[in-house]
Design an enzyme around this catalytic site. Structure first.
Site, short mmCIF file in Angstrom:
data_model
loop_
_atom_site.label_atom_id
_atom_site.label_comp_id
_atom_site.label_asym_id
_atom_site.label_seq_id
_atom_site.Cartn_x
_atom_site.Cartn_y
_atom_site.Cartn_z
N CYS A 1 91.42 66.28 -3.28
CA CYS A 1 91.70 66.59 -4.68
C CYS A 1 90.74 67.69 -5.12
O CYS A 1 90.18 67.66 -6.21
CB CYS A 1 91.62 65.34 -5.56
SG CYS A 1 90.02 64.54 -5.54
N ARG B 1 83.78 49.20 -1.43
CA ARG B 1 85.12 49.78 -1.64
C ARG B 1 86.15 49.14 -0.70
O ARG B 1 87.32 49.04 -1.01
CB ARG B 1 85.09 51.30 -1.48
CG ARG B 1 84.32 51.98 -2.63
CD ARG B 1 84.21 53.47 -2.46
NE ARG B 1 85.45 54.18 -2.40
CZ ARG B 1 86.17 54.58 -3.46
NH1 ARG B 1 85.75 54.31 -4.67
NH2 ARG B 1 87.30 55.23 -3.29
N CYS C 1 90.47 57.05 5.18
CA CYS C 1 89.60 57.00 3.98
C CYS C 1 90.44 56.36 2.88
O CYS C 1 90.97 57.04 2.02
CB CYS C 1 89.17 58.39 3.57
SG CYS C 1 88.55 59.40 4.93
N1 SAM Z 1 92.97 57.45 -0.12
C1 SAM Z 1 92.43 56.78 -1.30
C2 SAM Z 1 93.56 56.44 -2.24
O1 SAM Z 1 94.59 57.12 -2.21
O2 SAM Z 1 93.42 55.47 -3.00
C3 SAM Z 1 91.36 57.62 -1.95
C4 SAM Z 1 90.31 58.04 -0.98
S1 SAM Z 1 88.95 58.92 -1.68
C5 SAM Z 1 89.61 60.48 -1.95
C6 SAM Z 1 87.94 59.18 -0.27
C7 SAM Z 1 87.39 57.94 0.36
O3 SAM Z 1 86.55 58.33 1.46
C8 SAM Z 1 86.51 57.09 -0.54
O4 SAM Z 1 87.00 55.77 -0.57
C9 SAM Z 1 85.14 57.14 0.10
O5 SAM Z 1 84.45 55.92 -0.01
C10 SAM Z 1 85.44 57.46 1.53
N2 SAM Z 1 84.32 58.14 2.23
C11 SAM Z 1 83.17 58.61 1.71
N3 SAM Z 1 82.40 59.12 2.68
C12 SAM Z 1 83.06 58.96 3.83
C13 SAM Z 1 82.76 59.28 5.18
N4 SAM Z 1 81.63 59.87 5.53
N5 SAM Z 1 83.69 58.95 6.10
C14 SAM Z 1 84.83 58.36 5.76
N6 SAM Z 1 85.16 58.05 4.50
C15 SAM Z 1 84.30 58.35 3.54
#
Ligand code: SAM
Length: 455
Positions: free
Chosen positions: A232, A140, A111
């Site tokens: 977080c 993204r 992610c």
């Molecule tokens: N790791 C990133 C960083 O340090 O910059 C931040 C990640 S953020 C906490 C979580 C990410 O999970 C987002 O980019 C979001 O788009 C993605 N996400 C949302 N739903 C998801 C899903 N069902 N499966 C996988 N990833 C997902």
């Protein structure tokens, strides 16, 4: 009790032994903004701001006393540093603790957008490793690609897949980073708007989604491989309970991480399996709320059939690498459409496996477009840490650098070092991008998608 934090959240934190609710509420009321950056040592060995104080758990992390307008700093655009929340930089300490710092490994950041953990993983796993940086949301994934290109390493593959796609690569990765989408309470000090969206129902929804993401992807870890799971969120249901669930459903061992006592990071134990977790609270550390746990896979994991895939004849002209890049022996060139990419030779076969099962947005570094006669160098090449060091270049002032980054027209007098042809625009010794010097004008090749707008 604070009048703006969700009561249900504070009430539950208050139930924890020794939790200092008053101090927790106070930091949220004060709303101090903490700014930290992490250096890209391949490009920037020293802090480019005055008064940078080290982040204790990350040797490339620094707190800044004031938040500069990063958009107006050319070094930011050149990938010299990444603006990252300080607690998240703890991943650097984890990698050192589990013996993976600068150790050849195959890593997946599941992610990954916008790229904070991925840029960290690339730097700390080192140049002998391979990172697959994945983001499921298409828009993204584009931002992630831009940020990884700026960072400049070639040993990365950016993918745009649902987590379930990685079950097609069972037993492949040595490290799996899951920085899961969560209810976001850890960011409440920074982002007050997020408070209105918080609810117990959303915590439950996030917790279910976290389990789904993990269930679909854990198979991709090799036996003895490491899972680094983080959120977080402050909610147990998204943190310790998830770790308990992993240990109940799959065969994983919890991995303790050594802490310095003055870091004030809280070690927690999950209620069922006593698994270790690490909590960052803004009233205790100089950073935002964060949770992380490390688990090692102990199940015997079968893998896929790694039969040799016939490598198609590569039509990329091989002399091109010598003209434009360093470390040619470590890379293979390959064509993707009209573009030439460079990719680590040692992972060439791995890339063929990925091509069969993943949607790849970017593999290695796209060094430019091949016209059949010459290379039109790409912006990614300008940002690459493997670009040849003696190409024609012009160091410019901050004002000219900003004109360039806004994609404005440039005065020929500002480019005395180069008579004609492709020229790198440099600021404080770091490449920002390309211009082409013509007899009576300068053509600005900064990509319009990433140019500075409205500032
Ligand atoms: N790791 C990133 C960083 O340090 O910059 C931040 C990640 S953020 C906490 C979580 C990410 O999970 C987002 O980019 C979001 O788009 C993605 N996400 C949302 N739903 C998801 C899903 N069902 N499966 C996988 N990833 C997902």
């Amino acid at each position: 009790m604070s009048n703006f934090l969700p009561n249900e959240l504070v009430k539950r934190l208050n139930e924890q032994d020794g939790f200092d609710t008053e101090a927790f509420n106070r930091v949220h009321e004060q709303g101090d903004k903490i700014t930290a950056i992490r250096l890209n040592l391949w490009k920037q060995p020293t802090v480019p701001f005055e008064d940078g104080k080290p982040v204790p758990w990350c040797d490339t992390g620094y707190y800044l006393t004031e938040r500069p307008v990063f958009t107006l700093d050319p070094l930011y655009h050149a990938g010299c540093y990444y603006v990252q929340e300080a607690s998240s930089m703890f991943i650097a300490h984890i990698l050192a603790e589990i013996g993976l710092k600068n150790t050849a490994s195959r890593a997946l950041d599941l992610c990954a957008a916008p790229g904070g953990k991925s840029t960290l993983l690339t730097s700390y796993l080192g140049s002998e490793s391979l990172l697959v940086s994945n983001e499921v949301i298409k828009s993204r994934a584009n931002i992630l690609t831009d940020n990884m290109s700026r960072w400049g390493a070639s040993n990365i593959v950016v993918t745009n897949n649902d987590p379930s796609a990685f079950s097609r690569l069972p037993g492949y990765f040595d490290v799996l980073m899951v920085d899961a989408p969560c209810s976001g309470s850890g960011m409440f000090r920074k982002d007050r708007d997020a408070i209105d969206e918080w609810s117990l129902a959303n915590v439950k929804l996030c917790s279910d989604r976290q389990k789904r993401i993990l269930a679909e992807s854990l198979e991709t870890l090799v036996t003895d491989g490491y899972l680094i799971y983080s959120t977080c969120s402050y909610s147990r249901e998204e943190n310790e309970d998830i770790v308990d669930w992993i240990q109940t459903e799959f065969t994983f061992e919890s991995v303790p991480i050594t802490l310095e006592s003055d870091w004030n990071i809280e070690e927690t134990k999950s209620s069922k399996h006593n698994a270790f977790g690490y909590r960052f609270y803004p009233h205790k550390v100089k950073g935002e709320g964060f949770f992380v746990a490390v688990l090692q896979k102990k199940a015997k994991q079968s893998t896929f059939n790694r039969k040799k895939i016939k490598i198609e004849k590569n039509s990329a002209p091989s002399n091109i690498l010598a003209d434009w890049t360093e470390q040619q022996a470590a890379h293979i060139p390959f064509m993707h459409g009209d573009n030439i990419h460079i990719f680590p030779k040692k992972y060439e076969e791995d890339l063929r496996w990925f091509q069969q099962v993943l949607y790849i947005k970017q593999a290695g570094t796209n060094i430019g477009k091949w016209t059949g006669r010459e290379l039109l160098p790409s912006h990614d090449l300008a940002c690459s840490i493997h670009i040849k060091t003696d190409l024609p270049a012009q160091d410019v002032t901050r004002d000219v650098a900003l004109q360039f980054l806004r994609k404005e027209s440039l005065a020929i007098e500002d480019f005395p070092a180069v008579n004609a042809g492709w020229c790198l625009v440099r600021y404080k010794g770091t490449n920002l991008g390309w211009v082409k010097v013509l007899p009576n004008r300068i053509n600005n090749y900064y990509p319009k998608e990433v140019r500075i707008m409205n500032l």
